[in-house]
Motif scaffolding. Structure first.
Motif, PDB file in Angstrom:
ATOM      1  N   SER A  73     -76.594  97.427  15.089  1.00  0.00           N
ATOM      2  CA  SER A  73     -77.351  98.613  15.487  1.00  0.00           C
ATOM      3  C   SER A  73     -78.853  98.346  15.438  1.00  0.00           C
ATOM      4  O   SER A  73     -79.607  98.749  16.338  1.00  0.00           O
ATOM      5  N   ASP A  74     -79.304  97.672  14.393  1.00  0.00           N
ATOM      6  CA  ASP A  74     -80.712  97.379  14.221  1.00  0.00           C
ATOM      7  C   ASP A  74     -81.242  96.486  15.344  1.00  0.00           C
ATOM      8  O   ASP A  74     -82.315  96.750  15.906  1.00  0.00           O
ATOM      9  N   LEU A  75     -80.500  95.437  15.686  1.00  0.00           N
ATOM     10  CA  LEU A  75     -80.934  94.537  16.750  1.00  0.00           C
ATOM     11  C   LEU A  75     -80.936  95.230  18.109  1.00  0.00           C
ATOM     12  O   LEU A  75     -81.834  94.994  18.928  1.00  0.00           O
ATOM     13  N   ALA A  76     -79.953  96.087  18.350  1.00  0.00           N
ATOM     14  CA  ALA A  76     -79.914  96.823  19.619  1.00  0.00           C
ATOM     15  C   ALA A  76     -81.150  97.698  19.760  1.00  0.00           C
ATOM     16  O   ALA A  76     -81.779  97.754  20.832  1.00  0.00           O
ATOM     17  N   LYS A  77     -81.512  98.367  18.688  1.00  0.00           N
ATOM     18  CA  LYS A  77     -82.697  99.228  18.697  1.00  0.00           C
ATOM     19  C   LYS A  77     -83.968  98.402  18.902  1.00  0.00           C
ATOM     20  O   LYS A  77     -84.839  98.755  19.705  1.00  0.00           O
ATOM     21  N   ALA A  78     -84.096  97.299  18.182  1.00  0.00           N
ATOM     22  CA  ALA A  78     -85.285  96.453  18.293  1.00  0.00           C
ATOM     23  C   ALA A  78     -85.411  95.850  19.688  1.00  0.00           C
ATOM     24  O   ALA A  78     -86.506  95.814  20.266  1.00  0.00           O
TER      25      ALA A  78
ATOM     26  N   ILE B  59     -88.335  89.061  17.735  1.00  0.00           N
ATOM     27  CA  ILE B  59     -87.332  89.386  16.720  1.00  0.00           C
ATOM     28  C   ILE B  59     -87.073  88.116  15.917  1.00  0.00           C
ATOM     29  O   ILE B  59     -86.740  87.062  16.479  1.00  0.00           O
ATOM     30  N   ILE B  60     -87.230  88.240  14.602  1.00  0.00           N
ATOM     31  CA  ILE B  60     -87.005  87.119  13.699  1.00  0.00           C
ATOM     32  C   ILE B  60     -85.953  87.528  12.680  1.00  0.00           C
ATOM     33  O   ILE B  60     -86.088  88.558  12.021  1.00  0.00           O
ATOM     34  N   ALA B  61     -84.894  86.747  12.593  1.00  0.00           N
ATOM     35  CA  ALA B  61     -83.825  86.980  11.612  1.00  0.00           C
ATOM     36  C   ALA B  61     -83.972  85.947  10.501  1.00  0.00           C
ATOM     37  O   ALA B  61     -84.351  84.795  10.757  1.00  0.00           O
ATOM     38  N   PHE B  62     -83.670  86.363   9.270  1.00  0.00           N
ATOM     39  CA  PHE B  62     -83.712  85.392   8.178  1.00  0.00           C
ATOM     40  C   PHE B  62     -82.629  85.700   7.152  1.00  0.00           C
ATOM     41  O   PHE B  62     -82.267  86.845   6.927  1.00  0.00           O
TER      42      PHE B  62
ATOM     43  N   HIS C 128     -90.299  92.301  14.883  1.00  0.00           N
ATOM     44  CA  HIS C 128     -89.224  92.941  14.129  1.00  0.00           C
ATOM     45  C   HIS C 128     -88.521  91.868  13.305  1.00  0.00           C
ATOM     46  O   HIS C 128     -88.120  90.833  13.835  1.00  0.00           O
ATOM     47  N   PHE C 129     -88.400  92.112  12.008  1.00  0.00           N
ATOM     48  CA  PHE C 129     -87.720  91.194  11.098  1.00  0.00           C
ATOM     49  C   PHE C 129     -86.426  91.843  10.633  1.00  0.00           C
ATOM     50  O   PHE C 129     -86.413  93.028  10.310  1.00  0.00           O
ATOM     51  N   VAL C 130     -85.352  91.060  10.602  1.00  0.00           N
ATOM     52  CA  VAL C 130     -84.100  91.539  10.031  1.00  0.00           C
ATOM     53  C   VAL C 130     -83.625  90.514   9.003  1.00  0.00           C
ATOM     54  O   VAL C 130     -83.552  89.321   9.281  1.00  0.00           O
ATOM     55  N   ALA C 131     -83.380  91.014   7.791  1.00  0.00           N
ATOM     56  CA  ALA C 131     -82.907  90.178   6.688  1.00  0.00           C
ATOM     57  C   ALA C 131     -81.414  90.400   6.508  1.00  0.00           C
ATOM     58  O   ALA C 131     -80.965  91.541   6.424  1.00  0.00           O
ATOM     59  N   LEU C 132     -80.660  89.319   6.453  1.00  0.00           N
ATOM     60  CA  LEU C 132     -79.228  89.386   6.217  1.00  0.00           C
ATOM     61  C   LEU C 132     -78.934  88.803   4.848  1.00  0.00           C
ATOM     62  O   LEU C 132     -79.702  87.991   4.340  1.00  0.00           O
ATOM     63  N   SER C 133     -77.815  89.191   4.277  1.00  0.00           N
ATOM     64  CA  SER C 133     -77.372  88.597   3.023  1.00  0.00           C
ATOM     65  C   SER C 133     -76.078  87.837   3.277  1.00  0.00           C
ATOM     66  O   SER C 133     -75.070  88.430   3.672  1.00  0.00           O
ATOM     67  N   ALA C 134     -76.117  86.540   3.038  1.00  0.00           N
ATOM     68  CA  ALA C 134     -74.925  85.707   3.197  1.00  0.00           C
ATOM     69  C   ALA C 134     -74.104  85.675   1.915  1.00  0.00           C
ATOM     70  O   ALA C 134     -73.123  84.947   1.818  1.00  0.00           O
ATOM     71  N   GLU C 135     -74.478  86.468   0.936  1.00  0.00           N
ATOM     72  CA  GLU C 135     -73.800  86.475  -0.356  1.00  0.00           C
ATOM     73  C   GLU C 135     -72.900  87.689  -0.549  1.00  0.00           C
ATOM     74  O   GLU C 135     -72.284  87.846  -1.592  1.00  0.00           O
ATOM     75  N   ILE C 136     -72.844  88.583   0.445  1.00  0.00           N
ATOM     76  CA  ILE C 136     -71.972  89.761   0.393  1.00  0.00           C
ATOM     77  C   ILE C 136     -71.177  89.824   1.690  1.00  0.00           C
ATOM     78  O   ILE C 136     -71.371  88.999   2.578  1.00  0.00           O
ATOM     79  N   ALA C 137     -70.289  90.800   1.798  1.00  0.00           N
ATOM     80  CA  ALA C 137     -69.460  90.938   3.001  1.00  0.00           C
ATOM     81  C   ALA C 137     -70.344  91.008   4.242  1.00  0.00           C
ATOM     82  O   ALA C 137     -71.294  91.789   4.297  1.00  0.00           O
ATOM     83  N   LEU C 138     -70.049  90.150   5.220  1.00  0.00           N
ATOM     84  CA  LEU C 138     -70.865  90.120   6.430  1.00  0.00           C
ATOM     85  C   LEU C 138     -70.055  89.965   7.705  1.00  0.00           C
ATOM     86  O   LEU C 138     -70.612  89.845   8.784  1.00  0.00           O
TER      87      LEU C 138
ATOM     88  N   SER D 139     -84.377  95.704   7.406  1.00  0.00           N
ATOM     89  CA  SER D 139     -85.263  95.290   8.485  1.00  0.00           C
ATOM     90  C   SER D 139     -86.603  95.982   8.331  1.00  0.00           C
ATOM     91  O   SER D 139     -86.722  96.984   7.628  1.00  0.00           O
ATOM     92  N   PHE D 140     -87.593  95.426   8.993  1.00  0.00           N
ATOM     93  CA  PHE D 140     -88.918  96.042   9.010  1.00  0.00           C
ATOM     94  C   PHE D 140     -89.692  95.500  10.204  1.00  0.00           C
ATOM     95  O   PHE D 140     -89.338  94.469  10.783  1.00  0.00           O
ATOM     96  N   ASN D 141     -90.736  96.219  10.568  1.00  0.00           N
ATOM     97  CA  ASN D 141     -91.623  95.805  11.650  1.00  0.00           C
ATOM     98  C   ASN D 141     -92.987  95.466  11.070  1.00  0.00           C
ATOM     99  O   ASN D 141     -93.451  96.124  10.144  1.00  0.00           O
ATOM    100  N   TYR D 142     -93.590  94.446  11.639  1.00  0.00           N
ATOM    101  CA  TYR D 142     -94.980  94.157  11.349  1.00  0.00           C
ATOM    102  C   TYR D 142     -95.658  93.942  12.691  1.00  0.00           C
ATOM    103  O   TYR D 142     -95.357  92.966  13.391  1.00  0.00           O
TER     104      TYR D 142
END
Length: 194
Positions: A41-46, A55-58, A19-29, A12-15
């Motif tokens: 945890s990241d979304l709760a904090k944001a 908040i933007i998830a991608f 707040h942007f959070v990047a997920l990977s659908a190619e590993i355990a999720l 994740s990162f902020n601009y």
């Protein structure tokens, strides 16, 4: 991973106030995975930060789609849409489908997750919607994936090459998005105000 000096495929990162959070659908999720615990945890904090207006998830593989040759990825939908609702994610971006689709603001339907609950039927202007807007923008140049109809929660869909331009204006209180075709025409637009 090396080029961007990443240790994980999710991050994740902020601009400014986004707040942007990047997920990977190619590993355990799944629930309990390292990625899930990080995202929760990241979304709760944001969501609790007074400095975060948006908040933007991608991630790559889509949660929702009109009927096509590739079905939505149920695990990412059923695992993360409830978190996105809980922590008020504003926009979810996907690219897996080689087409463009945008949903109404939707909430997770725990009874039938393939049929999300449409919160607002306005087609382009929203004031603090209580649902998530999902956009598939897989239109960078590959061959298109055909669409066999339109899902009831999808507002608009296109089989054209183009890109999604998202801007934040009005002292960080307005998110505007336009989908431009390669010829420069605007084929979709929406605005969220807070």
């Amino acid at each position: 991973m090396n080029h961007f000096n990443l240790t994980n495929q999710y991050y994740s990162f902020n601009y400014q106030n986004v707040h942007f959070v990047a997920l990977s659908a190619e590993i355990a999720l799944g629930i309990g995975s390292e990625q899930y615990n990080f995202v929760k945890s990241d979304l709760a904090k944001a969501a609790s930060s007074p400095n975060t207006n948006w908040i933007i998830a991608f991630y790559h593989r889509k949660a929702y789609s009109s009927p096509s040759i590739v079905a939505p990825f149920a695990t990412v939908r059923d695992t993360y849409h409830p978190l996105f609702d809980k922590y008020h994610v504003d926009l979810v971006l996907n690219t897996d489908m080689h087409n463009y689709q945008r949903s109404y603001p939707i909430k997770f339907n725990s009874i039938n997750s393939t049929k999300p609950i449409i919160i607002n039927t306005n087609t382009s202007n929203y004031i603090n919607p209580q649902g998530r807007i999902y956009v598939i923008a897989g239109t960078a140049g590959a061959h298109f994936f055909p669409l066999y109809g339109k899902a009831p929660y999808v507002i608009t869909q296109y089989l054209i090459h183009g890109f999604l331009d998202v801007t934040i204006t009005n002292s960080g209180r307005t998110l505007s998005a336009k989908f431009y075709a390669n010829d420069g025409s605007v084929n979709d637009h929406f605005t969220i105000k807070k």
